[in-house]
Every structure is written in C-alpha cells, then in structure tokens.
Scaffold this motif. Structure first.
Motif, mmCIF file in Angstrom:
data_model
loop_
_atom_site.group_PDB
_atom_site.id
_atom_site.type_symbol
_atom_site.label_atom_id
_atom_site.label_comp_id
_atom_site.label_asym_id
_atom_site.label_seq_id
_atom_site.Cartn_x
_atom_site.Cartn_y
_atom_site.Cartn_z
ATOM 1 N N SER A 179 0.811 -1.202 0.000
ATOM 2 C CA SER A 179 0.000 0.000 0.000
ATOM 3 C C SER A 179 0.854 1.266 0.000
ATOM 4 N N GLN A 214 -2.542 -6.143 -7.689
ATOM 5 C CA GLN A 214 -3.233 -6.140 -6.390
ATOM 6 C C GLN A 214 -2.470 -5.234 -5.439
ATOM 7 N N GLU A 267 -5.368 -3.680 0.481
ATOM 8 C CA GLU A 267 -6.543 -2.946 0.011
ATOM 9 C C GLU A 267 -7.435 -3.798 -0.876
ATOM 10 N N GLN A 268 -6.856 -4.794 -1.514
ATOM 11 C CA GLN A 268 -7.607 -5.677 -2.390
ATOM 12 C C GLN A 268 -7.388 -7.118 -1.960
ATOM 13 N N ASN A 283 -10.819 -2.817 -12.061
ATOM 14 C CA ASN A 283 -10.372 -2.699 -10.681
ATOM 15 C C ASN A 283 -11.125 -1.574 -9.969
ATOM 16 N N SER A 284 -12.175 -1.921 -9.240
ATOM 17 C CA SER A 284 -13.014 -0.909 -8.591
ATOM 18 C C SER A 284 -12.268 -0.160 -7.491
ATOM 19 N N ASN A 285 -11.314 -0.818 -6.844
ATOM 20 C CA ASN A 285 -10.545 -0.112 -5.810
ATOM 21 C C ASN A 285 -9.751 1.035 -6.426
ATOM 22 N N THR A 345 -12.684 3.548 -8.716
ATOM 23 C CA THR A 345 -13.719 4.250 -7.946
ATOM 24 C C THR A 345 -13.207 4.733 -6.597
ATOM 25 N N ASN A 346 -12.656 3.823 -5.802
ATOM 26 C CA ASN A 346 -12.242 4.207 -4.443
ATOM 27 C C ASN A 346 -11.114 5.234 -4.448
ATOM 28 N N LEU A 347 -10.112 5.010 -5.293
ATOM 29 C CA LEU A 347 -8.939 5.888 -5.268
ATOM 30 C C LEU A 347 -9.091 7.074 -6.226
#
Length: 753
Positions: free
Chosen positions: A279, A310, A314-315, A324-326, A329-331
C-alpha cells in the motif's frame, strides 16, 4: 519554492565538460539549490561530482557567451544543440533562445457541482439509451484524421463528435512538431519547460482538429529495458508528479483536453502476470503522479491500462486495471476526486461489468457496445439493471461535463435555461478539417526544450580522455537520419526536414577532413552497384537484373536505385538475377518503396493523404527471395517513421511521407546468389511508384581514426534508448557491427504496448 531557475555559471574553459541527454534526478536537487553529493551512472564512466543546482542550470548557459562552434539541428521539432569547443576540450550546450519565460498556463476551473451541472443534467434527461452508448463507446470517423479514437457524440443535443490523439505531440495524418522525449526533458528540472511544452502541444492539437491528447504518460520507469520509458519522466515519483501537472496545465490552457496514462501500475512488466504492490509503495510511488495530475493539473481524464495487479492490504485479489473498482472508484474518483472520466486503453476492457468498476469510456473492444449495454440500461428491457443504468449515467455525465468545461458543446441545441456559464464554442455541423500548424513556433519550442534537456557534468580528474584535437567520430544509425522520437505514439514531425542530420551538421562545423563516421547499424544502405548485379549466372552475363511486368514484358535494369519513371500504380514488377558477393560477410539487404496512401478525396482531412495503417494493414507490396528462399523482411529501424528516410517524393498535398524501408540480415558467401524481389504498387500509392535495392555489408572497414585514442571525440546518435548522444573513446580502428536487425538494447522487431 519558486519555479524560477537559479542562475549559474559555467566551469572555466580549461575544465573539460560534457553534455549528455539523460535524466539523473533526485527530489532534493529539484526542491533546493543547496549542495548535494550524488553519483552519476552515465556510461561509459562513473563521474562522482559535488554540484549545485545552479551548476547544472541551463539558464547559466544562456547567460554566458560560449566561444567556438555552435551546432544546432532541428528536424520535425527534434532538436540537438551542442557547442564543440575543441581548443579547450569542452562540449557544452549551445547558447540559444531560452524556453519562453511566461506566467504558467493553467487548466480551466472545475465546477463545484461537477459532473452533474445543470447543463449535464439536462442533456442526460434528454438522452435515449442508445445515445448514452454513443457517448461512451468508440465509433467510426466519417473523415478519419489518422487519430487514435473517435466518439460520435449526440448532434441533436449539441454534443459534438470527439477525436482522441496519441502523444508526444499530436499523432495524426498531418505533420506536427515532434518534441524531445520527456525522459530527456526531465533532466531540465524545469516546470516552466513542461508548461511551455504542454501549451505548444495544445495549440497544435486544436489546429489539427483533435479534442483530447493521450498524454502525459505518468508511468514510472522501473524496468530499464521497457520501450516506453522514453515518454515517461523517469523513475522518481516526485519529479514525475511535478512535471506531469505542469504539462497538463499547459495543454489544457489551450482548450485541448489532456488524458494521463496510465493510472495503474503499468511499467513494462508482463501484462498478464499479477503484480503485487504494498500500500505505501502504491500511494507514494506508483499513484503519486496520477494523483498530482488530478489534483494539481486538473486533468480531464485518465486511462486504465492492460496491467493486472493487487494493492496488498486494500484488495483481496489481483484485478485487471479497467476492472479494478478499488483503483478506479475508491482511489481515482473518491480519494483523488477526479470529476472527469476514465478511458480504457485500447482492448484493455475485459467485460461489460467494467462500467460498474468505474471505467467510463471504451476503445477497441465491444463491452460497452449497444448490443451489450442498451438492454441493461433501457427501462423497457427485460434485462434492465438499475446498477448498470446508474453507472452508465455517471459515466456519461463525467464525459459530458468535461466537454462543457472545455467549451465543446453546441449551445444552439441547448435551451437557454440550461446553458452553461462556461462559454461554449462547439458546432455539431462543423466540417473543419484544418491541418495548418505554426511550424516555426513548434520548431522554436522544440529546440529550446532540447537544449533544456542537456545535463552539464564536469570532467573531474580527466576521467574522459578528451583533448584539443579536432577529430570527431560520429557514430550511430541516426547519425545519417534525424527521426522523430522513437516509439509509435508521438507526432510524426515534418518530413521536409529530412535533409538535416547530425553527421551533416558536425561536418559543416569542423570540416569533412576532421570527421569520421560509421552508422553502426546502417538503416539506409548503399544502392547495390551495377558491378554486383548479373542477369544470369553465366560468366559473360549482362550487368543488372531482369525486370518482368505482369503483362509479360521484360527489360534489364542496370541498377535499382529508386529513380524509375515507368512503374505504374496497380502494376506488378519482379526483378530476377544474381547478386555477386566479392567479400563474405553478414549483409543487410534492403528494399525501399514510396510510403503513404492517396485516397483521391482532396476535400477529406489532409487532402486525402494518409499514412499506411499499422493494424489490419493490407499485404506488403514488397517481397524478397534469396537463393530460392523466401525472406521475412522487416523495418530495421523499428519505430523509425518512414518520413525520416531520404529519397522520397512529395504527395499531392505537398507532404513528404518518405520511404517504407524493409530488409533482412543474411550471411552471404563469396560468389553468385540468386535474387528475386517483387513490387506491387497499389492504386492508392501516394507518389509515383519506385523501388530501391540496397545493401549494407556489416564488417566493411571504416575510415581510419586518430592514432592517439585521447584525441578522438565520439558522438553517438542512436534512437534505441536514451541518451541519444554519449561520449566515448573508440578503442579500435575498425568498428564492427552487430548482426543486422539486432542491437544490445533492442531487436528490429519491436512492439509498443
């Protein structure tokens, strides 16, 4: 911290110095003018130096007149500027016009209610499911500009067609300035240089009829062998973050949208092997430039790549970037607050569900096509899905908002009550297909940026054995060529500047008697002499080769020099005979023909003149057989564009397209070798058909060099990987070449991912 570069002075004339184009970077050097100790890993020697930023500042070079010889070369915007001061044993950057010192240009402001402004909300409310798909899915351009992508838009609602083009520079059918690589420019440590670069790219993009440019590239240079390192800003996340934001602001200040690539741990690794990233490394290194592009550059959009990865912690499992939604969207959208859209790299989308993950726009695949997406977003469909409908509406809103932000909408189709506060200049009825750029402005900027790319190093303790002797060896395949930046995704440059080469420029400055040269890998070759061609195997055979037409007619050509006047478009011609080899060697056999397509539609973009397609191309018109064995012929220069090769004619729009250059490397023994090659010029060949048969014996003896090793300066020009120029001392009087089509760094066959 100010962006003004600290002025400095050159080392005394008695201290030999050297300019190399490289990107030796540390954040500390960029952030401060204080002294710092660093090790330079520039080949061929390690030079330990204690220096300050003002010692490497190019500003100091401009403030001081440098004596002796100034060498400036600029072809298609590729500029190299050197001063050869032989009397003092120095090589320094030439005093020249500086990168224009201006107030930094900035991107258009982002609305507080983006992306759902009143204008966007109105447009969404009026769209059919099919029209929503037309916004997010690639289309077919009715007047192809040679750009990368096309979106049809929704003309009835004032949403125009949108064209996306590759970078560095603007890559379309028309000529545009080819700028120095970012990897070289990064060594300038000058945000203003990047801002100026971006502004010039933006101006040319607008003039050439595109709306969005795929750049800058924010991937980290982690694998030294990756072919795309040239268009990155190097290995340092802070440097890349600073320069990417500056370039984006310059591009978007002109009204051209910028899209950074790639926001997804894409660094040359195998695209189908999962990458596992911690991360902290993910956020501090790999994602930092993209975050800066969004938050400091205000970039309109980002591109997800082919990589699978990955972020550990976080994933739970690796995912492809566009799925990759993380990441998406998330980031990117939530943490970094991108209000614009996310585009797939071409064919990088894996499934229709990518829109749920946060991908908004797709190219070269069909996951968001009408047949797949409309049933999921149409309320009347039995397959209707509320999540898909919401995700698609969000994707459309993000794209429409950026069009509004950049003034691309057509207000004549939008009710006054819903018009944007941002002035709009779009016209859905426009047929503009202009190709006129300010060539002189582009050349001036490119040359200034090339000079900024120089790195000044002191030759402490005579580490490099330079002397006052005036003998110069100019070495490398691009010593006799001056191509646009290597790689497939950049502007083409101006082919009419093909006559400028490093070898010619050096020779003009120091005299032919003081120059020796060797291309190393000769991509042009010499026309095979008449004395080495025979019609038959008989001892008394006529010199030359027999040419046979499709109609059965024959003639003997004493040489195949590319100057034919009787070849016809749509014809077929085969040359047969024997090649007389007098010295056993590895030979490069080359066939060269005119390049380009003339559609005949002079009202089309670029007067109907097009470059040949790189994907799904028709069969190659040239073929070669040696000793009855069919040969696979390839471009020896990899991604060197045809307009870098001399000897071509201008097309009907006066554009110089150059030569298609194809060849093979063969070991040939002494004696006669049967030769046969065929040329089938198409009906749409852009200029009069011709063909040239050339060869390049690899181990032929080169001109003798200076007996004293210390008295020879070697300028190496190669487009394989940067730096383009390096200074080395030859240790042989005979320069041996590697096998044709190979290099210690890259083979002939190459692909740009």
């Amino acid at each position: 911290m100010t962006d003004e570069k600290i002025r400095g002075s050159l080392a005394p004339a008695s201290v030999p110095v050297l300019v190399l184009r490289t990107a030796v970077k540390t954040p500390k050097m960029l952030a401060s003018g204080s002294e710092t100790t660093r090790e330079s890993w520039i080949n061929p020697v390690m030079v330990s130096e204690r220096t300050t930023v003002n010692q490497i500042s190019n500003q100091g070079l401009r403030d001081r007149r440098v004596a002796k010889t100034a060498l400036s070369m600029c072809a298609g915007g590729v500029g190299i500027a050197l001063v050869l001061s032989m009397a003092s044993g120095t090589l320094v950057a030439a005093a020249a016009q500086p990168t224009p010192a201006t107030t930094p240009r900035v991107s258009p402001a982002t609305a507080s209610d983006a992306p759902f402004t009143k204008t966007v909300s109105y447009l969404l409310s009026q769209m059919t499911p099919g029209e929503e798909v037309a916004v997010v899915e690639h289309g077919v351009d009715p007047d192809n500009h040679g750009q990368a992508g096309y979106l049809a838009g929704v003309p009835r609602l004032g949403v125009p067609a949108i064209r996306h083009a590759d970078a560095l520079g603007i890559n379309v059918y028309a000529d545009g300035t080819a700028f120095p690589t970012r990897l070289g420019l990064a060594s300038s440590f000058d945000r203003n240089a990047y801002n100026v670069l971006g502004e010039e790219v933006g101006k040319q993009g607008r003039a050439l009829g595109v709306d969005l440019v795929y750049g800058p590239q924010v991937d980290m240079a982690r694998y030294p062998s990756w072919s795309r390192n040239l268009t990155t800003n190097g290995e340092d996340a802070f440097v890349s973050s600073q320069f990417s934001a500056a370039e984006i602001n310059g591009i978007q200040s002109t009204g051209l949208m910028s899209q950074v690539k790639h926001v997804s741990f894409y660094n040359g690794q195998d695209r189908d092997t999962p990458s596992l990233i911690g991360s902290q490394a993910a956020h501090e290194i790999y994602l930092a430039p993209a975050q800066s592009a969004i938050q400091q550059g205000g970039v309109s959009s980002v591109m997800c790549s082919y990589a699978i990865f990955q972020i550990v912690g976080e994933q739970s499992a690796p995912q492809y970037a566009c799925s990759n939604s993380n990441l998406l969207t998330n980031l990117v959208k939530n943490q970094f607050q991108l209000k614009g859209f996310i585009t797939s790299d071409y064919t990088a989308s894996k499934a229709t569900s990518d829109v749920l993950a946060g991908m908004d726009n797709e190219f070269a695949s069909s996951n968001l096509s009408a047949s797949k997406l409309v049933p999921l977003i149409d309320l009347t469909s039995s397959s209707f899905s509320a999540p898909y409908a919401a995700a698609t509406a969000n994707a459309v809103a993000r794209m429409l908002y950026e069009y509004e932000r950049f003034g691309l909408l057509d207000n004549s189709k939008i009710p006054t009550a819903h018009e944007s506060a941002v002035p709009q200049h779009g016209d859905v009825t426009s047929t503009y297909n202009g190709t006129s750029v300010d060539k002189q402005s582009g050349d001036n900027v490119a040359l200034a940026l090339a000079e900024e790319s120089g790195v000044l190093l002191k030759n402490d303790k005579d580490a490099l054995p330079l002397s006052t002797n005036k003998t110069v060896a100019v070495v490398g395949p691009t010593s006799t060529l001056l191509p646009a930046s290597p790689g497939g995704e950049r502007a083409r440059g101006f082919g009419d500047q093909v006559q400028y080469t490093p070898l010619k420029a050096v020779t003009a400055q120091v005299g032919s008697a003081n120059v020796t040269s060797a291309p190393g890998v000769d991509w042009i070759g010499d026309t095979v002499p008449t004395a080495n061609l025979r019609v038959t195997k008989d001892a008394n055979a006529l010199p030359g080769l027999t040419r046979a037409g499709a109609d059965g007619s024959t003639t003997v050509d004493s040489t195949i020099d590319g100057q034919q006047t009787t070849l016809a478009k749509g014809g077929q011609y085969t040359w047969t005979g024997y090649l007389n080899v007098t010295t056993a060697d590895t030979y490069g056999l080359l066939l060269q023909r005119p390049y380009g397509i003339d559609t005949g539609n002079k009202s089309a973009y670029n007067g109907g003149i097009q470059q040949e397609p790189s994907r799904n191309a028709p069969p190659e018109p040239l073929s070669l057989s040696v000793d009855d064995a069919a040969q696979t012929i390839v471009n020896p220069g990899g991604n060197i564009l045809p307009n870098a090769f001399p000897g071509g004619e201008r097309a009907s729009n006066n554009q110089y397209l150059g030569k298609q250059n194809l060849g093979v490397s063969l070991e040939l023994s002494v004696g006669l070798h049967k030769i046969s090659f065929t040329y089938k010029p198409t009906l749409t060949t852009a200029t009069a058909p011709t063909v040239r048969f050339a060869w390049a014996p690899w181990h032929r003896t080169q001109p003798k060099q200076s007996r004293r090793r210390r008295r020879t300066m070697k300028l190496s020009f190669s487009s394989m990987t940067p730096p383009r120029g390096s200074l080395r001392v030859p240790d042989r009087t005979r320069l041996r070449r590697p096998p044709f089509g190979t290099s210690t760094r890259r083979r002939w066959t190459s692909s740009t991912q």
